[in-house]
Design a protein around this motif. Sequence first.
Motif: not given
Length: 735
Positions: A197-198, A266-273
């Motif tokens: 997910g990153s 690259a923004d942090l993805t929802g999965w990474e959060r």
Amino acid sequence: MIRAFHRWPGLLALALVTILALSGAALSVFPAAERIAAPQAEAGLTVGALAERIRAIYPGVEQIRRSPSGRITAYWFDQGAPGAAVIEPATGRGVASADPNQAERWLTNLHRSLFLGDGGRIAMAAGAAAMLVLALSGAALVARRAGGWRHWFAPLRGPLAGRLHVEIARIAVFGLVLSASTALWMTASTFDLLPDGSVTPAAPAEVSGKTGAALNEIAALRQTPVAALRELSFPYPGDVTDVFTLKTAQGTGYLDQGTGALLSWADLTGWERISETIYMLHTGQGAAALGLLLGLVALGVPAMSMTGTLIWFAGRRGRPRIRGNQPAGRAETILLVGSEGGSTWGFAATLHAALTEAGQSVHVSPMSAFAPHRYTRAGQIIVLAATYGDGAAPASAKGFLARLGATDYAPDAPLAVLGFGDRSFPAYCGFAKAVADAAEAKGWPQLLPLDTIDRQSPQDFARWGRALGEVLGIDLELTHQPVLPRTETLTLVSRRDYGAEVQAPTAILRFALPRTTLWRRLAGTGFARFDAGDLIGILPEGSPVPRFYSLASARRDGFIEIVVKKHPGGLCSGQLTALEPGDAVTAFRRRNPGFRPGRGRAPLILIGAGTGIGPLAGFVRANARHRPIHLFFGMRHPDSDYLYGEEMPDWQEEGRLARLVTAVSRGARPHYVQDALRGDTAALARLIRDGARVMVCGGRDMAAGVTDALAEILAPTGLTPALLKAEGRYVEDVY
């Protein structure tokens, strides 16, 4: 089914879950300690300014990291030698070693893998799964025992181990669900069972080829507060194609080392959060207070493991094993059991065995597990219900009436209710009668009229069994041998005799404490732990049915004491009043948690007559904190049956007894205890209005008279005995 899901993971994974919990509790301290010890950046400090300060001290700096606790660590090379330190943000200078804490590393390896690599990780994941099953099934069992989720914190009763187990679970279950589920997520991520997910920034298409941009002049560094920094990696010295890599709470980007331009982001993805949040919730990194709270919760696991084991052993001893118990969905006969002390389960086992032998498929479960939608093949439902206290539901029937009331319609299978009790008590089979009334109101068809069993009578049970067999069309002979708790031998050490002058021989009998094992002390079974007001069951010679007497002493008094009046033709009372010091009896202890003084400093109004003084005297004797106690005691004549008359002056002098009011029923002017109450109307009304607790012990006729007298006394205040009972401020132990 839920109980089995709860029991077996706990027993099978006991050691694993305990190690997991204790090591997790220890690890929870480190994030908080790091947060306290780490130098914190001042408000408004930017990454650019911090990087300038550090590079001024350590020109070969390669990386700056900020942990969730706020600790900043710098890594550098100095003349080819690597270095690292915890940084003071105000100066950029190292103030502490960056080497990992060895104790934390050891505990982390134990917690994650038992030092066994991937195999250990899988084992600990199994422990986390067991903990999750235990927490969820335990929550369901707590709700069932309390009578529903809305009554989660309802008062408990029962053995100490069981109450401790549930009290800890009430608080710990939510934290354990959180810890176990996040642990499973992290394990799955470790073994690549979850998508990554990153997203990484695109590699820069071209760079300026320049070097030497002032760190505090780079826009991205100047605009990023230190609080948002995760990591800043510097370009390799001398490589004009390399770039700065900036990782923040928002994402990752590449910066040109010559111009400072943002080359890609690259923004942090929802999965990474989500992954980061789960890591924070499990480890406490970035949420030290939550970590400490979860650590405290984890300490409840070994306590629940111990109490759960004690409950399991006690259950195996106290409840007969029911062999061949069929699933509810396949059973023709459903047996629902409401029991407080466990004896009713023995009758259920006898009935189950007889019905099974007659060709019936039978399912037995506690009344608290009542689930009519599961009884798809049931031809009849039989309820065996004991009564607790003044008509209340016993422990294993908690919530039954509420569930029945909540159903849209009654089951089609006809119902038979059999009550168990003691006719000497005023609320004889009161709960069974309440069940029968509720079933009738619901329109539940009747298999047999309500019937009752007095004092666990095998003869009554056999008679009822024959009636049941006739209705079912089978030959049903119920031969029941009561299953009694483990008994102990008590030796009489002294006796004091009263009442001969008024033809009512009465004795205060004092027995020596029996020896007890360490295990029984820990479990609190038998006479290892008891309080005044508990019951002692004594097996008279020539009878399998015990007789119960209220204890006038507690374990801390160092003896077992009861007050016994000889009844004409009374088997047990006759044998007890004939005992001499050195003689022995066979007995067991039964808890009576509904008859307790309770905690606090609210005044106690103790009312008793005759042998009912026994537990009341025990309460006074135990009143070392000088709680205001007002004792009303009725006797026949002070020269014959003034029980505990020798101790009363001493107790008053010591402050254990605030006031004593006596009533004498033999003489020129007969005066009963209810008359004494009416003579003290103003004081009693004031005490009760101010929160006093009323406790009554003695014969049921006396108790009825006391209720009437208090109703008159309280009428002007708007209070009633019924209201006080509902508030738990009026309790009785009558016979």
